[in-house]
Design a protein around this motif. Sequence first.
Motif, short mmCIF file in Angstrom:
data_model
loop_
_atom_site.label_atom_id
_atom_site.label_comp_id
_atom_site.label_asym_id
_atom_site.label_seq_id
_atom_site.Cartn_x
_atom_site.Cartn_y
_atom_site.Cartn_z
N VAL A 155 -1.84 -4.16 -5.85
CA VAL A 155 -2.79 -3.70 -6.86
C VAL A 155 -4.02 -3.09 -6.20
O VAL A 155 -4.49 -2.01 -6.57
CB VAL A 155 -3.21 -4.86 -7.80
CG1 VAL A 155 -4.37 -4.45 -8.69
CG2 VAL A 155 -2.03 -5.29 -8.66
N GLY A 156 -4.54 -3.79 -5.18
CA GLY A 156 -5.70 -3.28 -4.47
C GLY A 156 -5.43 -1.99 -3.74
O GLY A 156 -6.27 -1.08 -3.70
N LYS A 157 -4.23 -1.87 -3.18
CA LYS A 157 -3.88 -0.68 -2.41
C LYS A 157 -3.65 0.53 -3.31
O LYS A 157 -4.09 1.65 -3.01
CB LYS A 157 -2.63 -0.94 -1.58
CG LYS A 157 -2.22 0.23 -0.69
CD LYS A 157 -1.04 -0.14 0.18
CE LYS A 157 -0.68 1.03 1.11
NZ LYS A 157 0.48 0.71 1.96
N LEU A 158 -2.97 0.31 -4.43
CA LEU A 158 -2.59 1.42 -5.30
C LEU A 158 -3.65 1.74 -6.35
O LEU A 158 -3.63 2.83 -6.94
CB LEU A 158 -1.26 1.11 -6.00
CG LEU A 158 -0.05 0.90 -5.07
CD1 LEU A 158 1.18 0.53 -5.89
CD2 LEU A 158 0.22 2.13 -4.22
N GLY A 159 -4.54 0.80 -6.61
CA GLY A 159 -5.59 1.05 -7.60
C GLY A 159 -5.12 0.96 -9.03
O GLY A 159 -5.77 1.49 -9.94
N GLU A 160 -3.98 0.31 -9.25
CA GLU A 160 -3.45 0.16 -10.60
C GLU A 160 -2.93 -1.26 -10.80
O GLU A 160 -2.58 -1.95 -9.83
CB GLU A 160 -2.28 1.12 -10.84
CG GLU A 160 -2.68 2.56 -11.01
CD GLU A 160 -1.53 3.40 -11.56
OE1 GLU A 160 -1.71 4.62 -11.59
OE2 GLU A 160 -0.49 2.84 -11.98
N ASN A 161 -2.87 -1.66 -12.05
CA ASN A 161 -2.24 -2.92 -12.38
C ASN A 161 -0.75 -2.84 -12.07
O ASN A 161 -0.10 -1.83 -12.37
CB ASN A 161 -2.45 -3.25 -13.86
CG ASN A 161 -2.06 -4.67 -14.20
OD1 ASN A 161 -1.84 -5.48 -13.33
ND2 ASN A 161 -1.99 -4.96 -15.48
N VAL A 162 -0.22 -3.88 -11.46
CA VAL A 162 1.21 -3.98 -11.17
C VAL A 162 1.67 -5.33 -11.71
O VAL A 162 1.03 -6.36 -11.45
CB VAL A 162 1.48 -3.90 -9.65
CG1 VAL A 162 2.95 -4.20 -9.36
CG2 VAL A 162 1.09 -2.54 -9.10
N SER A 163 2.74 -5.34 -12.47
CA SER A 163 3.22 -6.60 -13.03
C SER A 163 4.74 -6.69 -12.96
O SER A 163 5.44 -5.69 -13.12
CB SER A 163 2.76 -6.76 -14.49
OG SER A 163 3.35 -5.77 -15.31
N VAL A 164 5.21 -7.90 -12.69
CA VAL A 164 6.65 -8.17 -12.70
C VAL A 164 6.97 -8.64 -14.11
O VAL A 164 6.56 -9.72 -14.53
CB VAL A 164 7.02 -9.26 -11.68
CG1 VAL A 164 8.53 -9.48 -11.67
CG2 VAL A 164 6.51 -8.89 -10.29
N ARG A 165 7.68 -7.81 -14.86
CA ARG A 165 7.85 -8.09 -16.29
C ARG A 165 9.02 -9.02 -16.59
O ARG A 165 8.89 -9.99 -17.35
CB ARG A 165 8.03 -6.78 -17.06
CG ARG A 165 8.07 -7.00 -18.56
CD ARG A 165 8.32 -5.72 -19.32
NE ARG A 165 8.23 -5.96 -20.75
CZ ARG A 165 8.70 -5.14 -21.67
NH1 ARG A 165 9.29 -4.01 -21.32
NH2 ARG A 165 8.58 -5.42 -22.95
#
Length: 293
Positions: free
Chosen positions: A131-141
């Motif tokens: 998340v910090g590297k890409l600048g976006e929320n990342v979630s395992v759904r």
Amino acid sequence: MAEITAGMVKELREKTDAPMMECKKALSEANGDMEKAEEILRVKLGSKASKAAGRIAAEGVVSTFIAGDQKLGTIVEVNCETDFVAKNEDFLAFAKNLAEMVAKQSPADVAALSNLALNGATVEATRTALVGKLGENVSVRRFARIEAKGKLSQYIHGGAKIGVMVDIVGGDEALAKDLSMHIAASKPVSLTKEEVSPELIQKERDVAMAKAAESGKPPEIVAKMVEGSVAKYLKEVTLLGQPFVKDDKQTIEQLLKSKSASVPRFVLYIVGEGIEKKQTDFAAEVAAAVKGA
């Protein structure tokens, strides 16, 4: 220095989903070179710290893993905010690693998966770093782990936006491929009508009743119209009842019978299905950016 037009900004925005002003800055820095501007954005977006946890993540990918004997497989959906990040190599590698981990370690749910070790840290710590590297929320759904009664086949479509895994007993590789592609195209909600949720059936029944009531026909005729509509709906949304996409003169059930085959289970994931997505008006953003320039 090349002139940066509103059309160029709009094109880069649509390609990357990056903020409008970032697109404009990247194009200026790249002297109007679109490919170079995309690379500049990749670096900039990857270097920004993110306060992303509350943001909607409705893009992403479906990733699969099937063991060599085709007896064990997994399908995983991992979400992010934009299609731009969904194509990022680190994001794709994360999804691929999760699919393999689910197959080999069999976590009970997403919470259990998050606590497993990955690359010297937990899955959750790895996700947070991403998340910090890409600048976006990342979630395992979500994920599904299948121990096949026959052999597993999988199909990924549309930039990994649709993923299918199907367990097929009997038949051959060609049939397995056809079934996987059919499921991706026709999007059945269940294998048989008995497995369709009562809520979905009631919703369809209510719609059919409202339509039939408008016909002005006697109650007994209306009742038959409603039951006919529900029966038609169940054929449309169940795998065995659907017409085969490559030959609509036979249903999937008939196709399987002709090949002495059966399908004990299938899983279909569509990225972002059921998640409320943010609607972006690109034209309005471009107009605002040009006006403020």
